[in-house]
Scaffold this motif. Structure first.
Motif, PDB file in Angstrom:
ATOM      1  N   UNK A 111      35.139  41.282  31.552  1.00  0.00           N
ATOM      2  CA  UNK A 111      35.938  40.798  32.666  1.00  0.00           C
ATOM      3  C   UNK A 111      35.523  41.271  34.034  1.00  0.00           C
ATOM      4  N   UNK A 112      34.298  41.767  34.204  1.00  0.00           N
ATOM      5  CA  UNK A 112      33.876  42.266  35.515  1.00  0.00           C
ATOM      6  C   UNK A 112      33.995  41.170  36.575  1.00  0.00           C
ATOM      7  N   UNK A 113      34.619  41.508  37.704  1.00  0.00           N
ATOM      8  CA  UNK A 113      34.747  40.574  38.818  1.00  0.00           C
ATOM      9  C   UNK A 113      35.036  41.362  40.081  1.00  0.00           C
ATOM     10  N   UNK A 114      34.639  40.821  41.217  1.00  0.00           N
ATOM     11  CA  UNK A 114      34.832  41.493  42.494  1.00  0.00           C
ATOM     12  C   UNK A 114      36.011  40.902  43.253  1.00  0.00           C
ATOM     13  N   UNK A 115      36.642  41.750  44.060  1.00  0.00           N
ATOM     14  CA  UNK A 115      37.709  41.292  44.946  1.00  0.00           C
ATOM     15  C   UNK A 115      37.131  40.340  45.982  1.00  0.00           C
ATOM     16  N   UNK A 116      37.970  39.517  46.603  1.00  0.00           N
ATOM     17  CA  UNK A 116      37.461  38.559  47.596  1.00  0.00           C
ATOM     18  C   UNK A 116      36.681  39.194  48.730  1.00  0.00           C
ATOM     19  N   UNK A 117      36.995  40.454  49.106  1.00  0.00           N
ATOM     20  CA  UNK A 117      36.248  41.103  50.180  1.00  0.00           C
ATOM     21  C   UNK A 117      35.032  41.863  49.666  1.00  0.00           C
ATOM     22  N   UNK A 118      34.798  41.857  48.356  1.00  0.00           N
ATOM     23  CA  UNK A 118      33.634  42.503  47.779  1.00  0.00           C
ATOM     24  C   UNK A 118      33.732  44.004  47.681  1.00  0.00           C
ATOM     25  N   UNK A 119      34.866  44.616  48.042  1.00  0.00           N
ATOM     26  CA  UNK A 119      34.969  46.062  48.068  1.00  0.00           C
ATOM     27  C   UNK A 119      35.471  46.706  46.796  1.00  0.00           C
ATOM     28  N   UNK A 120      35.982  45.922  45.856  1.00  0.00           N
ATOM     29  CA  UNK A 120      36.520  46.465  44.614  1.00  0.00           C
ATOM     30  C   UNK A 120      35.964  45.684  43.429  1.00  0.00           C
ATOM     31  N   UNK A 121      35.525  46.422  42.422  1.00  0.00           N
ATOM     32  CA  UNK A 121      35.098  45.821  41.164  1.00  0.00           C
ATOM     33  C   UNK A 121      36.203  46.054  40.144  1.00  0.00           C
ATOM     34  N   UNK A 122      36.701  44.969  39.574  1.00  0.00           N
ATOM     35  CA  UNK A 122      37.683  45.057  38.495  1.00  0.00           C
ATOM     36  C   UNK A 122      36.964  44.864  37.163  1.00  0.00           C
ATOM     37  N   UNK A 123      37.391  45.603  36.155  1.00  0.00           N
ATOM     38  CA  UNK A 123      36.760  45.471  34.841  1.00  0.00           C
ATOM     39  C   UNK A 123      37.744  45.932  33.771  1.00  0.00           C
ATOM     40  N   UNK A 124      37.617  45.368  32.580  1.00  0.00           N
ATOM     41  CA  UNK A 124      38.436  45.751  31.432  1.00  0.00           C
ATOM     42  C   UNK A 124      37.612  46.554  30.432  1.00  0.00           C
ATOM     43  N   UNK A 125      38.268  47.462  29.745  1.00  0.00           N
ATOM     44  CA  UNK A 125      37.759  48.047  28.504  1.00  0.00           C
ATOM     45  C   UNK A 125      38.684  47.529  27.414  1.00  0.00           C
ATOM     46  N   UNK A 126      38.127  46.752  26.488  1.00  0.00           N
ATOM     47  CA  UNK A 126      38.979  45.964  25.597  1.00  0.00           C
ATOM     48  C   UNK A 126      39.864  46.822  24.699  1.00  0.00           C
ATOM     49  N   UNK A 127      39.347  47.903  24.181  1.00  0.00           N
ATOM     50  CA  UNK A 127      40.139  48.833  23.387  1.00  0.00           C
ATOM     51  C   UNK A 127      40.049  50.210  24.048  1.00  0.00           C
ATOM     52  N   UNK A 128      41.166  50.825  24.338  1.00  0.00           N
ATOM     53  CA  UNK A 128      42.543  50.518  23.958  1.00  0.00           C
ATOM     54  C   UNK A 128      43.277  49.564  24.891  1.00  0.00           C
ATOM     55  N   UNK A 129      42.562  48.846  25.751  1.00  0.00           N
ATOM     56  CA  UNK A 129      43.200  47.845  26.595  1.00  0.00           C
ATOM     57  C   UNK A 129      43.485  48.322  28.000  1.00  0.00           C
ATOM     58  N   UNK A 130      42.439  48.799  28.696  1.00  0.00           N
ATOM     59  CA  UNK A 130      42.568  49.296  30.061  1.00  0.00           C
ATOM     60  C   UNK A 130      41.992  48.284  31.047  1.00  0.00           C
ATOM     61  N   UNK A 131      42.645  48.146  32.203  1.00  0.00           N
ATOM     62  CA  UNK A 131      42.109  47.386  33.324  1.00  0.00           C
ATOM     63  C   UNK A 131      41.918  48.343  34.495  1.00  0.00           C
ATOM     64  N   UNK A 132      40.680  48.409  35.009  1.00  0.00           N
ATOM     65  CA  UNK A 132      40.318  49.351  36.063  1.00  0.00           C
ATOM     66  C   UNK A 132      39.990  48.631  37.368  1.00  0.00           C
ATOM     67  N   UNK A 133      40.183  49.357  38.485  1.00  0.00           N
ATOM     68  CA  UNK A 133      39.662  48.963  39.793  1.00  0.00           C
ATOM     69  C   UNK A 133      38.709  50.062  40.248  1.00  0.00           C
ATOM     70  N   UNK A 134      37.479  49.697  40.592  1.00  0.00           N
ATOM     71  CA  UNK A 134      36.447  50.666  40.973  1.00  0.00           C
ATOM     72  C   UNK A 134      36.054  50.423  42.426  1.00  0.00           C
TER      73      UNK A 134
END
Length: 465
Positions: free
Chosen positions: A432-455
């Motif tokens: 699920x890697x994707x960037x915010x509209x301004x390009x400053x944040x990378x969002x990504x999932x780790x499928x197990x145990x089911x985490x969604x991160x903002x980097x």
């Protein structure tokens, strides 16, 4: 849990550089070009990142959402949008790859609202005893300034194994079922293996309408060409095809259209997998990285056949075979044109992955296909899955490997580098890697145990030399 967060950076305005003639890049080569890419062990044991980068854990499976239901399990493909009505807010639309025969976390727990409180008319399919299929999507609204989640809710329910998908230029997410169940299979009352559309601003479950004209198969990801409105699609099958959908009306996919499969000019029924045992025996011709090949498109019939034989009929008609097509994304090229990039998870002589580029032709010219990278082994790139085009011109690739899983960058000159390591669970995939509209944040999932991160962090340090 929140880790110290960096201020958001504005997206790079540099145009995307054309990928060309990429060979077998190596970690050594990438690190020698930029030693700052080495990863720093995370004291929390979640994500190892380069110096200067930090993350925020946004959501996790089982936690209650704003709508009173529990966050479903197996977060997978994901897209990020500027919120259409809330200024300075973003929306993540997130898939949940819950297969029909596996429960990795569903929205109706002891601590959440129950099934009886969900609108049954908005469930695409339920087993005869009443339990719905637990694939689908959730929408997560984020305050762009603080990084906090301000709302999350179910936006699609009752589908099977929503793996990946893609964003549209008109502000919606196309979510793809990877499990093409027949009626009666796993007690399904409706057929599965379709694409569904979810608006970015959905605050309630959408009316689950399958886009049947886009075909019934093991759907993985899509990308929409912003100029033509044509939708490109991958298939997660070891003998899959690569498709495009030409809609009857741009932006109105439910109005139907024409589904086609890619064929390489002069090489009918090409086997693109580059398996050494095949080309060494003469049963398939090896495709060299960096070679641009013109393609043609084959019209497909009976695209929602209950037999699930679309890929077989397409290959027999001359379409090229790709092994486990997964991540797919569109990016701008340095010459002002656009290209679609996609991964084949088990392609290549080592069966550890291939990355492809499809450049749509202009003014009647043929579309051009190119193998831009083939993994020489699992230590360099292991089972590439989802991908994102970065604001500075690299590809950010999610691994679904057999050991440690990484987010790995691929530069335009063919070098691979590590960007993040899943330090929490050795076998859990990034997706699920994707960037915010301004390009400053990378969002990504780790499928197990089911985490969604903002980097966040100093993205300019990752630009290719």
């Amino acid at each position: 849990m929140t880790i110290d967060r960096r201020n958001l950076l504005k997206a790079s305005s540099a145009a995307f550089v054309a990928f060309a003639a990429l060979g077998s890049g190596s970690l050594t080569r990438a690190y020698s070009a930029n030693p700052g890419r080495r990863l720093v062990p995370d004291p929390q044991g979640l994500l190892d990142l380069p110096e200067g980068f930090s993350y925020r854990l946004l959501t996790q499976t089982g936690k209650l959402m704003s709508d009173g239901f529990a966050t479903p399990g197996r977060p997978d493909g994901m897209g990020c949008f500027a919120h259409p009505t809330m200024a300075n807010h973003w929306v993540l639309v997130r898939n949940h790859e819950n297969w029909a025969n596996i429960d990795h976390g569903h929205p109706f727990t002891d601590a959440s609202k129950g099934l009886a409180q969900f609108d049954a008319a908005r469930i695409y399919d339920a087993r005869r005893e009443g339990d719905p299929f637990f694939g689908g999507t959730t929408n997560v609204v984020i305050d762009a300034a603080s990084g906090e989640v301000v709302r999350d809710n179910i936006s699609l329910l009752g589908t099977a194994a929503n793996c990946s998908g893609g964003t549209t230029p008109w502000g919606s997410w196309l979510t793809c079922e990877e499990q093409p169940l027949k009626v009666g299979e796993e007690d399904a009352q409706r057929a599965h293996g379709f694409v569904f559309e979810v608006p970015a601003d959905a605050t309630d479950p959408v009316d689950p309408v399958p886009l049947t004209a886009m075909g019934r198969f093991a759907h993985e990801a899509v990308s929409v060409d912003p100029e033509s409105g044509i939708v490109y699609l991958t298939e997660d099958d070891r003998e899959g095809l690569f498709y495009r959908f030409i809609p009857n009306e741009r932006g109105k996919l439910a109005a139907g259209g024409r589904l086609q499969a890619l064929a390489i000019v002069g090489r009918d029924s090409a086997d693109t997998r580059n398996y050494a045992r095949d080309w060494s025996r003469g049963s398939a011709e090896r495709i060299e990285p960096g070679k641009a090949m013109p393609v043609r498109w084959i019209d497909l019939e009976d695209v929602e056949s209950p037999e699930g034989d679309l890929r077989k009929r397409g290959f027999a008609a001359g379409a090229a075979m790709f092994t486990r097509g997964e991540g797919l994304a569109y990016g701008s090229r340095g010459d002002g044109q656009g290209a679609h990039f996609f991964n084949c998870t088990e392609g290549g002589a080592d069966h550890t992955g291939q990355v492809w580029q499809l450049a749509p032709g202009k003014d009647g010219a043929a579309d051009m296909l190119m193998l831009i990278y083939e993994s020489p082994g699992a230590d360099t790139l292991d089972l590439c899955d989802n991908l994102a085009v970065t604001p500075w011109g690299d590809l950010m690739i999610c691994e679904d490997g057999r050991g440690d899983n990484y987010l790995r960058g691929l530069t335009p000159d063919g070098a691979i580098y590590d960007f993040a390591r899943n330090a929490h669970e050795e076998s859990a995939e990034f997706c699920g890697a994707c960037f915010s509209p301004d390009g400053g944040t990378l969002f990504v999932n780790v499928q197990e145990p089911g985490f969604t991160y903002a980097i966040t962090g100093p993205w300019e340090s990752l630009r290719s030399a």
